[in-house]
Design an enzyme around this catalytic site. Structure first.
Site, mmCIF file in Angstrom:
data_model
loop_
_atom_site.group_PDB
_atom_site.id
_atom_site.type_symbol
_atom_site.label_atom_id
_atom_site.label_comp_id
_atom_site.label_asym_id
_atom_site.label_seq_id
_atom_site.Cartn_x
_atom_site.Cartn_y
_atom_site.Cartn_z
ATOM 1 N N LYS A 116 0.868 -1.225 -0.038
ATOM 2 C CA LYS A 116 0.035 -0.152 0.000
ATOM 3 C C LYS A 116 0.778 1.211 0.168
ATOM 4 O O LYS A 116 0.227 2.511 -0.181
ATOM 5 C CB LYS A 116 -0.959 0.047 1.011
ATOM 6 C CG LYS A 116 -2.083 -0.960 1.032
ATOM 7 C CD LYS A 116 -3.212 -0.385 1.950
ATOM 8 C CE LYS A 116 -4.359 -1.546 1.692
ATOM 9 N NZ LYS A 116 -5.529 -1.507 2.630
ATOM 10 N N LYS A 199 -6.050 -10.001 -4.520
ATOM 11 C CA LYS A 199 -7.273 -10.082 -3.515
ATOM 12 C C LYS A 199 -8.277 -9.033 -4.139
ATOM 13 O O LYS A 199 -7.904 -8.031 -4.510
ATOM 14 C CB LYS A 199 -6.823 -9.539 -2.256
ATOM 15 C CG LYS A 199 -7.590 -9.731 -1.010
ATOM 16 C CD LYS A 199 -7.264 -9.085 0.295
ATOM 17 C CE LYS A 199 -8.368 -8.681 1.151
ATOM 18 N NZ LYS A 199 -8.084 -7.829 2.203
ATOM 19 N N LYS A 202 -11.687 -3.289 -2.018
ATOM 20 C CA LYS A 202 -12.659 -2.002 -2.465
ATOM 21 C C LYS A 202 -11.927 -1.077 -2.984
ATOM 22 O O LYS A 202 -12.705 -0.163 -3.648
ATOM 23 C CB LYS A 202 -13.415 -1.681 -1.076
ATOM 24 C CG LYS A 202 -12.578 -1.371 -0.199
ATOM 25 C CD LYS A 202 -13.258 -1.299 1.375
ATOM 26 C CE LYS A 202 -12.396 -1.498 2.405
ATOM 27 N NZ LYS A 202 -13.163 -2.040 3.697
#
Ligand code: TRP
Length: 335
Positions: A116, A199, A202
């Site tokens: 991230k 994965k 969202k």
């Protein structure tokens, strides 16, 4: 309130946007049943959500949306403590203390941080993202948690939690209970629809990879019908996460929402075409989501009730977490 006859279970979801079927299948699906076996705390991790804040979305609304979804998934405020992380300042306090017990190296090795951080540029990544696992450890350890249901992607964070707790206990005396993960074998990691090597997330830039719990049904059907499968000839439906990522992902989704074992589904679906299989998944998912959405709307329209739940939850959580925090302060020798 906390009659400690049952083991304590802690779980949380970040209200950082709309929740996906991955969140439901990996985590929230199990919450309702767990209330019978455990003393459950279900937290809305809004402080964690600040690591990826999107100014366009009002976090207050997202918090209430998340709460209404918890209830729609069967979480019962009479059985469990449901609260918002930022309402319980003990989380931030313990976070600092545990930061002083965590190593730069071990946080740098967290897979989620590596994924991230801003496009491989540590310089512009916020410290909250780096410190994320320590806040998560604080969430868990404050309640002397015995069990944490986690998706596979959060397993590493839980291992770090145990490491930090053991280190603290070793240095300052036995304060923290060491938590254990509950990892369900199937469905603990739902993959992206068009790229099942990663994965379902969202925050994916391509929204066709993701199905949201509150998504409209025609869009759900469209996405399932267009998801990636494979080119095995003749087409065969079986679970194999090396060779058949897309099909395995659909099987896991179907298994989770119908409560049928994957083995059973493989036999039941033997010999059908991929297009037929997709229709079956799309139909089952639509039926499931319609029911969930109806229940969600019922709760979401009653904001007064929602506010009441989180106020009561915060009072309970503060009491319990302060007990641990007192022990922590006393163990490290603060006056
Ligand atoms: N990091 C978790 C997720 O994104 C959410 C979370 C925050 C959590 N604190 C937690 C999960 C403590 C389990 C325990 O899914």
């Amino acid at each position: 309130m906390f009659i400690n006859s049952k083991p304590i279970l802690f779980s949380a979801v970040q209200p950082s946007g709309e929740l996906t079927i991955g969140n439901y299948i990996g985590t929230m699906r199990h919450w309702s049943n767990m209330q019978n076996t455990y003393e459950c705390l279900y937290c809305i991790a809004d402080l964690h959500a600040l690591t990826a804040i999107n100014k366009k979305k009002k976090i207050k609304n997202v918090i209430l949306d998340t709460l209404a979804l918890y209830l729609a998934c069967g979480v019962d405020p009479n059985k469990s403590t449901i609260f918002v992380q930022s309402h319980v300042c003990q989380h931030s306090q313990l976070n600092w203390i545990l930061s002083c017990c965590s190593r730069f190296g071990e946080l740098s090795r967290m897979t989620q941080f590596k994924l991230k951080k801003v496009q491989n540029c540590i310089e512009n990544s916020n410290i909250g993202l780096f410190n994320y696992p320590v806040l998560m450890a604080s969430d868990i350890l404050l309640y002397q948690t015995n069990f944490v249901p986690v998706g596979k992607d959060q397993k590493q964070h839980l291992e770090l939690t145990c490491k930090i707790a053991n280190r603290f206990n070793f240095l300052h005396g036995n304060v923290f209970t060491i938590p254990k993960p509950i990892i369900s074998e199937n469905g603990s990691k739902i993959m992206s629809l068009l790229d099942p090597t990663k994965k379902m997330s969202k925050s994916d830039v391509n929204q066709n990879n993701v199905i949201f719990l509150l998504e409209n049904i025609s869009s759900v059907v469209f996405k399932i019908k267009n998801c990636i499968t494979d080119s095995e000839h003749p087409p065969k439906i079986y679970h194999n996460t090396n060779k058949k990522l897309g099909i395995s992902n659909l099987l896991e989704i179907l298994s989770a929402i119908t409560n049928k074992e994957i083995n059973f589904l493989e036999q039941e679906l033997h010999g059908i075409l991929y297009s037929e299989f997709k229709s079956i998944v799309a139909e089952a998912l639509s039926k499931f989501l319609l029911k969930l959405q109806k229940s969600y709307i019922h709760y979401r329209n009653n904001e007064f009730f929602l506010q009441e739940i989180i106020e009561i939850g915060a009072v309970r959580a503060r009491l319990k977490s302060q007990e641990t925090l007192n022990k922590v302060f006393s163990a490290i020798g603060m006056v």
